[in-house]
Write an enzyme that holds these catalytic residues in place. Sequence first.
Site, PDB file in Angstrom:
ATOM      1  N   ASN A   1      52.820  39.758  39.330  1.00 27.99           N
ATOM      2  CA  ASN A   1      52.315  39.023  38.169  1.00 27.99           C
ATOM      3  C   ASN A   1      52.056  39.978  37.002  1.00 27.99           C
ATOM      4  OD1 ASN A   1      52.281  36.491  39.413  1.00 27.99           O
ATOM      5  ND2 ASN A   1      50.273  36.858  40.322  1.00 27.99           N
TER       6      ASN A   1
ATOM      7  N   CYS B   1      56.514  32.177  44.021  1.00 35.32           N
ATOM      8  CA  CYS B   1      55.082  31.926  43.951  1.00 35.32           C
ATOM      9  C   CYS B   1      54.745  30.794  44.905  1.00 35.32           C
ATOM     10  CB  CYS B   1      54.691  31.552  42.523  1.00 35.32           C
ATOM     11  SG  CYS B   1      52.936  31.196  42.323  1.00 35.32           S
ATOM     12  N   HIS B   2      53.603  30.897  45.594  1.00 40.78           N
ATOM     13  CA  HIS B   2      53.243  29.903  46.602  1.00 40.78           C
ATOM     14  C   HIS B   2      52.280  28.842  46.083  1.00 40.78           C
ATOM     15  CE1 HIS B   2      50.094  33.167  47.778  1.00 40.78           C
ATOM     16  NE2 HIS B   2      49.649  32.431  46.785  1.00 40.78           N
TER      17      HIS B   2
ATOM     18  N   HIS C   1      52.345  29.398  37.463  1.00 43.38           N
ATOM     19  CA  HIS C   1      50.894  29.216  37.445  1.00 43.38           C
ATOM     20  C   HIS C   1      50.436  28.120  36.480  1.00 43.38           C
ATOM     21  CE1 HIS C   1      50.175  33.478  39.257  1.00 43.38           C
ATOM     22  NE2 HIS C   1      50.444  32.571  40.188  1.00 43.38           N
TER      23      HIS C   1
END
Length: 462
Positions: free
Chosen positions: A157, A179-180, A216
Site C-alpha cells: 500500500n 487486496c482482501h 480500499h
Amino acid sequence: MKFTEAGAEGVKIAYIGGGSRGWAWGLMSDLASCHDMSGEVLLYDIDHEAAKNNEIIGNLFNSAQGAKSHWSYHAVPTLDEALDGADFVVISILPATFDEMESDVHTPEKYGIYQSVGDTSGPGGIIRALRLLPMIEVIAKGIENHCPNAWVINYTNPMTMTVKMLYKVFPNIKAFGCCHEVFGTQHLLASMLEDMCGITGVPREEIKVGVTGINHFTWLTSAQYKNIDLFPIYKDFADKYYETGYVKNKDANWMNNSFDCSHRVKFDLFRRFGLIAAAGDRHLAEFCEGKWYLSSPEAVKSWGFGLTSVSWRKKDLQERLAKSRERLAGHDIVIAKTGEDGVNQMRSILGLDTMVTNVNLPNMGQIPNLPIGAVVETNAYFCADSVKPVFTGELPMNIYPLISRIVASQELVVEAAIHRDLDKAFSAFANDPLVCLDLENARHLFDEMVANTGKYLDMYNI
C-alpha cells in the site's frame, strides 16, 4: 519450469520484501498446501538477516504436517539476483520504518485530522507514496531487465499508486494488485444470510459480487447467492443494525487488535448511496469528508471502529519478532490456508485452473467513465497466462464525485513522484477529503510531514 501430470514444477517466485513477518509466512503456508505447484522462492529484503530467517522458516514448512508440495527458499543479497528469470514476482514492502509511519499517521492530529489507517489515502497515504514510489520505480526497472515476462503480484500500500507506477516505468509489465477487503465484505454477506435468512455455512466464494471503484474504496454494484439478490436483504440488515452495528461472536477481545469494526460506516454509506461499500470501515472512512466519520476520536468510537495507532503497530511488530524466533526454533510451523487468492491466481496463470476475483489493474474500459490508464479495482478473469478485467460498466453517478476526486489526486501523486515534484504532490495533498484546512495550514502540515521523513525523500531535493 516444466509441466507434468502432477502440475507445474520448477516455478520460480521472487519475493520482494522477503523478510516480512506476516505476508511471507502466509504465502509459505499457502504454497505448502498447494498440490500441483512446486519450485523455489528467492527472498530479497533490505534487511537481509530477516530474509535469511525466513529462508529457514520457509524450508521448515516443507516438513510440516499437511505439506503437499516442496519449495526451496533462498535469501539473496540483491534485487537483481531475486528477479533473474522469475516466473512470478511478489511485492510486499514497507517504505521506511514505523517511525516514519508514526509521522504519517499522527502529525496531522495536531491540525485536527485523524486517520484510522494512514497507508492509502489521506495525508499519511500521500507522504507514504512519495517515499514508496521511487522504490517501486527501481523494482519495475529490475523486472524489465531480468524477468520481463514475469507476472507481478503487488500487496504493498498504497495499492493503486504502486500498480500505476509499475506500469508507468515498464508499460509492458504484467502486474496486478491484490487486496482482501472485498473478501471481508463477502464474509459479512454470508453472516447476513445466517442472521436474516437462517442460511448457514455459506463460503464467501459462493457470494458472487460485481466490483467497482478503487482499492480500499471499493463498491459492490451487485451481490448474489445462488438465485438470491442480496441487496434487498442488505437494506433490511443495514436498517436492523444501523444504530448498534453488527459484530458476529463479539467477545471481550473485540477492538483489541485495532482492526475490528461494527460495519456502521458501511451501513451509513449504503443508506446514503444505495450501494454496498466493500472494504473495512477504517479504510472507507479515510476516503470520505473528514467530518463524516473521523472528526474526533470520540466520533470514531461512536461509529464502531478504531484509530490504529503506530504504537500498536510497533507493539505488534515485537510480538511478530518473538514469533519469528519461535519459528526459527521449529515451533508453530503450521500449515493453515490464509484465504488469500495469490497462490490460486498463480495456478490459474499457469493454466492449472481458472478463476474470477477482484484485482487492481489499469483501466482499459472496464469502468468507462473513469480515466483510461488509471488503476481501478474490478473483477478479473484468470486463465493461462492471462488476467482480463471484467467489464463492470460506468461508475454509478451517485458515487462518481467521491471516487473521481480520489482518482485525480492519485494520478497527480504518481506524476509528482516520477518528476520529483513536491509542488504537484502538495496539490493532491490539499485536495484530499481529510485535509479540511485552509491552504496556509495545509502547506505547513505538508512541509512538516515531508521534513519528518526527509531522509527517505532526498531524491526530491528537499
